[in-house]
Design an enzyme around this catalytic site. Structure first.
Site, PDB file in Angstrom:
ATOM      1  N   GLY A   1      -3.871  30.330  23.777  1.00 50.25           N
ATOM      2  CA  GLY A   1      -3.394  30.060  22.425  1.00 50.25           C
ATOM      3  C   GLY A   1      -2.601  28.768  22.470  1.00 50.25           C
ATOM      4  N   CYS A   2      -2.874  27.982  23.479  1.00 48.60           N
ATOM      5  CA  CYS A   2      -2.118  26.765  23.777  1.00 48.60           C
ATOM      6  C   CYS A   2      -0.642  27.082  23.969  1.00 48.60           C
ATOM      7  CB  CYS A   2      -2.314  25.704  22.714  1.00 48.60           C
ATOM      8  SG  CYS A   2      -3.997  25.131  22.692  1.00 48.60           S
ATOM      9  N   ILE A   3       0.209  26.101  23.843  1.00 51.24           N
ATOM     10  CA  ILE A   3       1.621  26.361  24.108  1.00 51.24           C
ATOM     11  C   ILE A   3       2.516  25.631  23.135  1.00 51.24           C
ATOM     12  CG2 ILE A   3       1.443  26.873  26.540  1.00 51.24           C
ATOM     13  CD1 ILE A   3       2.159  23.956  27.048  1.00 51.24           C
TER      14      ILE A   3
END
Lengths: 102, 411
Positions: A100-102
């Site tokens: 979910g990426c960061i």
């Protein structure tokens, strides 16, 4: 039987397969069984999409991507893979944990 | 004359303009930068507005002040990017701008309309607020000023979001703010996140998670919002969990600019697919992307845009000379996390290394403690506004390397 298959597969600390290329349908079935998910055609529809998409992008698909790119909607995906569908689908498909990426 | 067009005069676009103007021969190259808005907001300052620490006026300046002489700034919406024709069509007078090189710096924006009932249920800007826009943050300040207490729910709709630590900072500051006002015992704070912890990276998630706990903030994980029920005043997840609220502070779905989607250049969230190490478009070799507009799997934040800057510039200049780009960007991000009561935390990480505890060496100013509260980290954060306007935007030298270093970090 299930355990035999999984014994020969390398998993990371969070239970995701280390090498997506080692995955087979049998391994997918074994992981699903261990996670108590009973696989239907609709599950496979999502898993196949996740595999193909990963091959192209190098990232497991997000929930948004799965529901936009397949005919599985939000309601259904939560029925198929309760408790975090994107993670569960990636897990069974032998992919790394979706960030979910960061 | 050859031309470089920069789309977006926010943090990334402005930095590129300021650096590029020194690199290109003005007899050969024209540089044009396009933005629809004449005001530049110091976005890290938005966080402080709801608590009355800053007012909107404290974080805005005219964009024009930061565009160097010799660069043409056009204020206009962008109608279409036509990469096959190497041109951009602007809304203003339907002007067409052809380019030799295009830098996309159109950022990311909140899209509350992506969630059912968030904007269209009656509660928007009454007891539902965002703090990612100057209006939203100012309206929330107005609400909080006279609030007597109740249940405040902070919800992240979907990842990725701009500045992934901002919701945590908001929670920490809210805890401090309600203490100051003497109503902390009348406020229940809940943080509902789609992540499986307080943050994405394990070490930081556990440290930040225990800080939430210490401050009495309830964490609801794996919460994927499906709907806001304005009548019942509750948010509902796709797996049928319900969290009631008196005040809902939302971090809505973030998406890239609509022109990216219109032009067929984006992914599902309108982010431009690029090589995560060279910052070049996957599809068009004369298109380069800086900051939040791209799909690099790192934080969407100004510090990241800054660390991308030198790599992007080097690579674009190499391309002009007919050389291959160098794969140098490592996903480096660092941020001061405001934690309330004049304390702050610093984290520093990249694609491969998660935030680790230790000391961050910084000549003259540091060292700063990593992943640990300290007053120096709070000063660092507050001082940064000056640095942003006076050094960073102008492309000045910052005492940070583009690539992350392991010096001072404990493994």
């Amino acid at each position: 039987m299930t355990q035999d298959i999984l014994d020969n597969v390398e998993f990371d600390a969070e239970g995701f397969m280390v090498k997506a290329s080692d995955w087979t349908k049998e391994i997918g079935e074994a992981i699903a069984e261990a996670l108590e998910v009973e696989l239907t055609d609709r599950h496979w529809h999502v898993i196949d999409f996740a595999r193909t998409d990963f091959e192209e992008s190098g990232e497991p698909p997000t929930l948004r991507r799965i529901t936009k790119q397949t005919d599985v909607d939000m309601k259904e995906i939560y029925q198929l893979f309760p408790d975090g569908p994107a993670k569960l689908a990636a897990n069974i498909a032998g992919l790394k944990k979706p960030t979910g990426c960061i | 004359m050859k031309r470089v067009v920069i789309l977006g005069a926010g943090t990334g676009g402005t930095m590129v303009a300021n650096k590029l103007v020194h690199e290109l021969d003005e007899r050969e190259w024209e540089i044009v930068i396009v933005d629809r808005d004449e005001t530049h907001y110091y976005q890290p300052g938005l966080l402080f507005i709801p608590f009355g620490i800053y007012s909107p006026r404290d974080i805005e300046k005219p964009k024009r002040d930061f565009i160097p002489r010799g660069i043409n700034l056009i204020l206009s919406d962008i109608e279409m990017i036509e990469p096959e024709k190497n041109r951009v069509v602007l809304s203003k007078d339907k002007q067409t701008l052809s380019y030799d090189y295009l830098v996309i710096a159109t950022g990311t924006h909140i899209q509350p309309s992506e969630t059912d009932g968030l904007m269209d249920g009656g509660g928007w800007r009454k007891n539902i607020f965002d703090f990612y826009t100057p209006d939203g943050a100012a309206d929330l300040a107005g609400f909080l000023k006279y609030w007597k207490g109740g249940r405040m729910v902070v919800n992240v709709a979907e990842m990725p979001i701009k500045c992934p630590v901002a919701p945590l900072e908001f929670l920490f500051l809210a805890d401090w703010y309600f203490h100051q006002k003497g109503i902390r015992d009348k406020v229940e704070i809940v943080y509902a996140t789609p992540l499986d912890g307080a943050f994405t990276k394990p070490r930081a998630a556990s440290i930040l998670g225990s800080m939430l706990e210490k401050k009495g903030i309830n964490l609801e994980t794996n919460f994927n919002i499906g709907q806001v029920d304005n009548k019942k005043q509750a948010i509902k997840s796709w797996d049928d969990r319900e969290i009631p609220y008196d005040l809902l502070v939302t971090v809505p779905t973030n998406m890239g600019a609509e022109v990216i989607a219109r032009s067929g250049l984006g992914d599902d969230l309108n982010y431009v697919p690029i090589d995560k190490h060279t910052l070049q478009s996957n599809k068009y070799e004369n298109i380069w992307v800086i900051g939040d507009a791209g799909n690099t799997p790192t934080s969407k934040a100004g510090s990241v845009a800054h660390f991308m800057l030198d790599v992007l510039l080097d690579n674009m200049l190499r391309h002009m000379e007919g050389l291959e780009p160098l794969a140098e960007f490592d996903g480096h991000a660092n941020c001061f996390i405001e934690s309330g009561f004049d304390q702050g935390i610093l984290i520093d990480f990249n694609y491969d290394v998660e935030p680790l505890p230790g000391k961050y060496p910084l000549p003259g100013l540091g060292p700063f403690s990593l992943l640990k509260e300290s007053p120096a980290n709070h000063w660092g954060k507050m001082m940064f506004r000056w640095v942003y306007w006076n050094v960073l935007l102008k492309g000045g030298d910052m005492p940070f390397e583009s690539q992350m270093t392991m010096a001072g970090k404990w493994q």
